[in-house]
Scaffold this active site. Structure first.
Site, PDB file in Angstrom:
ATOM      1  N   GLY A   1      28.354 -15.112   6.547  1.00 59.58           N
ATOM      2  CA  GLY A   1      28.650 -14.701   7.916  1.00 59.58           C
ATOM      3  C   GLY A   1      30.104 -14.253   7.948  1.00 59.58           C
ATOM      4  O   GLY A   1      30.986 -14.980   7.457  1.00 59.58           O
ATOM      5  N   ALA A   2      30.342 -13.053   8.504  1.00 58.10           N
ATOM      6  CA  ALA A   2      31.666 -12.422   8.368  1.00 58.10           C
ATOM      7  C   ALA A   2      32.848 -13.321   8.773  1.00 58.10           C
ATOM      8  O   ALA A   2      33.774 -13.523   7.971  1.00 58.10           O
ATOM      9  CB  ALA A   2      31.668 -11.102   9.138  1.00 58.10           C
TER      10      ALA A   2
ATOM     11  N   ARG B   1      32.969 -10.515  -1.937  1.00 58.79           N
ATOM     12  CA  ARG B   1      31.902  -9.749  -1.262  1.00 58.79           C
ATOM     13  C   ARG B   1      32.534  -8.509  -0.622  1.00 58.79           C
ATOM     14  O   ARG B   1      33.626  -8.612  -0.036  1.00 58.79           O
ATOM     15  CB  ARG B   1      31.180 -10.585  -0.184  1.00 58.79           C
ATOM     16  CG  ARG B   1      30.345 -11.722  -0.777  1.00 58.79           C
ATOM     17  CD  ARG B   1      29.467 -12.376   0.284  1.00 58.79           C
ATOM     18  NE  ARG B   1      28.299 -11.569   0.587  1.00 58.79           N
ATOM     19  CZ  ARG B   1      27.466 -11.844   1.601  1.00 58.79           C
ATOM     20  NH1 ARG B   1      27.688 -12.864   2.399  1.00 58.79           N
ATOM     21  NH2 ARG B   1      26.414 -11.079   1.802  1.00 58.79           N
TER      22      ARG B   1
ATOM     23  N   GLN C   1      18.097 -15.912   6.220  1.00 53.98           N
ATOM     24  CA  GLN C   1      19.095 -16.528   7.110  1.00 53.98           C
ATOM     25  C   GLN C   1      18.508 -16.792   8.494  1.00 53.98           C
ATOM     26  O   GLN C   1      18.948 -17.695   9.209  1.00 53.98           O
ATOM     27  CB  GLN C   1      20.331 -15.624   7.248  1.00 53.98           C
ATOM     28  CG  GLN C   1      21.187 -15.507   6.023  1.00 53.98           C
ATOM     29  CD  GLN C   1      20.818 -14.298   5.197  1.00 53.98           C
ATOM     30  OE1 GLN C   1      19.669 -13.852   5.186  1.00 53.98           O
ATOM     31  NE2 GLN C   1      21.777 -13.744   4.474  1.00 53.98           N
TER      32      GLN C   1
ATOM     33  N   ASP D   1      29.174  -6.981  10.414  1.00 50.31           N
ATOM     34  CA  ASP D   1      30.057  -7.247   9.266  1.00 50.31           C
ATOM     35  C   ASP D   1      31.224  -6.280   9.211  1.00 50.31           C
ATOM     36  O   ASP D   1      32.283  -6.596   8.660  1.00 50.31           O
ATOM     37  CB  ASP D   1      29.264  -7.188   7.967  1.00 50.31           C
ATOM     38  CG  ASP D   1      28.394  -8.423   7.850  1.00 50.31           C
ATOM     39  OD1 ASP D   1      27.290  -8.423   8.427  1.00 50.31           O
ATOM     40  OD2 ASP D   1      28.840  -9.411   7.246  1.00 50.31           O
TER      41      ASP D   1
ATOM     42  N   ASN E   1      25.522  -4.351   9.505  1.00 49.42           N
ATOM     43  CA  ASN E   1      25.072  -5.740   9.688  1.00 49.42           C
ATOM     44  C   ASN E   1      23.908  -5.986   8.719  1.00 49.42           C
ATOM     45  O   ASN E   1      23.502  -5.079   7.986  1.00 49.42           O
ATOM     46  CB  ASN E   1      24.659  -5.986  11.145  1.00 49.42           C
ATOM     47  CG  ASN E   1      24.421  -7.470  11.424  1.00 49.42           C
ATOM     48  OD1 ASN E   1      25.258  -8.315  11.084  1.00 49.42           O
ATOM     49  ND2 ASN E   1      23.288  -7.812  12.013  1.00 49.42           N
TER      50      ASN E   1
HETATM   51  O1  MRU Z   1      24.842 -11.915   3.996  1.00 53.09           O
HETATM   52  P1  MRU Z   1      25.330 -12.692   5.188  1.00 53.09           P
HETATM   53  O2  MRU Z   1      24.466 -13.863   5.520  1.00 53.09           O
HETATM   54  O3  MRU Z   1      26.791 -13.056   5.064  1.00 53.09           O
HETATM   55  O4  MRU Z   1      25.203 -11.659   6.390  1.00 53.09           O
HETATM   56  C1  MRU Z   1      25.636 -12.078   7.668  1.00 53.09           C
HETATM   57  C2  MRU Z   1      25.423 -11.088   8.745  1.00 53.09           C
HETATM   58  O5  MRU Z   1      24.955  -9.994   8.532  1.00 53.09           O
HETATM   59  C3  MRU Z   1      25.885 -11.497  10.118  1.00 53.09           C
HETATM   60  O6  MRU Z   1      25.103 -10.907  11.107  1.00 53.09           O
HETATM   61  C4  MRU Z   1      27.354 -11.061  10.316  1.00 53.09           C
HETATM   62  O7  MRU Z   1      28.140 -11.440   9.229  1.00 53.09           O
HETATM   63  C5  MRU Z   1      27.924 -11.623  11.561  1.00 53.09           C
HETATM   64  S1  MRU Z   1      28.174 -13.376  11.509  1.00 53.09           S
HETATM   65  C6  MRU Z   1      28.848 -13.808  13.007  1.00 53.09           C
END
Ligand code: MRU
Length: 348
Positions: A48-49, A90, A195, A236, A246
Site C-alpha cells: 500500500g503506497a 518497488r 489483497q 499508487d 492503482n
Molecule cells: O501491490 P500493493 O498491495 O502495494 O498495491 C496497493 C494498491 O494498489 C493500493 O490501492 C494503493 O497503494 C493505495 S493504498 C492506500
C-alpha cells in the site's frame, strides 16, 4: 470494533503487521535492519503506497542511527547509498520515493552527525503521524461525496493497514461507522495476491463495516444486480493530468463505472501525486513473479510451463475519473487545470 493499524515505532524498534499472513494469522514482525525493510516491501509484508513510504522512511532513519562516522559528508554518502537501496524495492508507488527524499532532505540541514541522526528520525515519525491525519481528512471529504450512497465497490486494499490509519478509499467506511452512517462495501478479491479478500474484507470486518466479497469478474454483474452507486479506489501514482496508477483491475472498474453511469472516485494523499510527470504513460508499472499467477496460496492452478504476464498495476486515464479525493479537498475535472492550481509552482 477497532480500526486496525500495521506500523509501529516503539522503543527504537520498527514493528509491522505481516500482511502476507493475513487473515489467518496475526503476526507482528520486527524489522531489525535495512535488509529486513527491503524484503518486507518486496514480499508485500508491508504494502500500500503510504505504508510503503512510512516503513521505508523508518527503515532509512533507523539504518542511519547505526552509521559509525562523525563526518557529515561520509554520513550523507551512507544515507544516499541506503536511499538508493530502498528506492529499488518497488517502482510504482511514488510515496516510497517521496518519503525517502523527505528523510534525505531533513538530514541536509544538520550541522553534525548527531543532529542529523536526530532530525532524520523525527522526520520519519512526522511522516507517520501526518499520514493518519491526512487519511482522516480524506475520509471526511469522501464522506461528503458519498453522503447519499450505500452500495460501493472497491478493489485491493487502500485501507487502514495500507496507511498510518483509516486508509484512503476505505477511510469513509471507517469514519462512517463511527457516526452511524451505513455502507455496504463489495470488495473485489483482487487477483493475483488477493489483497481484497485477505486484507480489505478482514480490515472492514475488524471495524464492523458491512462487507461482501466478490471475485474480480463479478464486478459488472454486481453493479447491475446489487445497485452499486459508486466505485472508490486508492492510488499508487497520479500524473498532473489526473491519470492514475492503482492495483491491476482498477482500469476495468473505471470503464464499468462509465458504462453504468456511476461515479468513479480515486482517494489519495497529495504525496501520491508525481508532479514531474504530465501523463500516466510515464508511470513505471511493476511486473511481479509468474508464481503469483500460476499459484494460489502455494497451490498450482496452471500447468508448470505456462507463460505469464503479471503487471501489478494499471493506469486509469483521467477521463474515467469523476473526482480525486485528497486531504486538501476534492479535485474535479478539468484535472490538468485543477491539479496545477492545487500544487502551483511545484508542478514541473
Ligand atoms: O501491490 P500493493 O498491495 O502495494 O498495491 C496497493 C494498491 O494498489 C493500493 O490501492 C494503493 O497503494 C493505495 S493504498 C492506500
Amino acid at each position: 470494533m477497532k480500526v486496525p493499524t500495521s506500523i509501529e515505532w516503539k522503543d527504537g524498534k520498527l514493528i509491522i503487521l505481516n500482511q502476507q499472513k493475513l487473515p489467518h494469522e496475526i503476526e507482528y514482525l520486527e524489522l531489525e535492519n535495512i535488509e529486513d525493510v527491503f524484503d518486507a516491501i518486496v514480499t508485500l509484508k508491508v504494502r500500500g503506497a503510504p505504508a510503503i513510504g512510512i516503513t521505508a522512511a523508518y527503515g532509512l532513519a533507523h539504518a542511519a542511527q547505526l552509521y559509525k562516522t562523525d563526518q557529515l559528508d561520509k554520513f550523507r554518502q551512507h544515507l544516499k547509498r541506503d536511499f538508493r537501496y530502498l528506492a529499488g524495492s518497488r517502482p510504482t508507488a511514488v510515496n516510497l520515493f517521496w518519503a525517502l527524499e523527505r528523510i534525505v532532505k531533513a538530514g541536509e540541514k544538520a550541522c553534525s552527525v548527531n543532529e542529523a541522526k536526530t532530525v532524520i528520525l523525527e522526520e520519519a515519525i512526522k511522516i507517520h503521524v501526518e499520514d493518519e491525519e491526512t487519511c482522516r481528512q480524506i475520509g471526511e471529504h469522501a464522506l461528503s461525496l458519498l453522503k447519499d450512497v450505500t452500495n460501493v465497490i472497491t478493489i485491493c486494499n487502500a485501507g487502514s493497514i495500507a496507511t498510518a490509519k483509516y486508509g484512503t478509499a476505505l477511510a469513509p467506511f471507517h469514519l462512517g461507522i463511527e457516526r452511524g452512517k451505513k455502507f455496504h462495501v463489495y470488495s473485489c478479491e483482487t487477483r493475483p495476491v488477493l489483497q481484497g479478500s485477505r486484507l480489505t474484507v478482514w480490515e472492514l470486518q475488524q471495524s464492523g463495516v458491512d462487507v461482501t466479497l466478490i471475485t474480480d469478474s463479478m464486478a459488472a454483474h454486481t453493479i447491475h444486480s446489487k445497485g452499486i452507486e459508486a466505485i472508490i479506489v486508492g492510488a499508487d501514482r497520479i500524473a498532473t493530468n489526473g491519470d492514475t496508477a492503482n492495483k491491476i483491475g482498477t482500469l476495468g472498474l473505471a470503464i464499468l463505472a462509465k458504462n453504468f453511469n456511476i461515479p468513479f472516485y480515486v482517494a489519495a494523499p497529495t504525496s501520491t501525486f508525481d508532479l514531474s510527470i504530465s501523463s500516466g504513460e510515464e508511470i513505471p508499472i511493476e511486473e511481479r513473479h509468474a508464481e503469483e499467477v500460476t499459484h494460489i496460496g502455494g497451490v498450482p492452478v496452471a500447468p508448470g510451463n505456462t507463460n505469464v504476464y503479471n503487471p501489478a498495476f494499471d493506469v486509469t486515464p483521467a477521463e474515467y475519473i469523476t473526482a480525486i479525493i485528497t486531504e486538501k479537498g476534492i479535485i474535479h475535472p478539468n484535472f490538468n487545470e485543477n491539479i496545477k492550481s492545487l500544487f502551483g509552482e511545484l508542478v514541473k
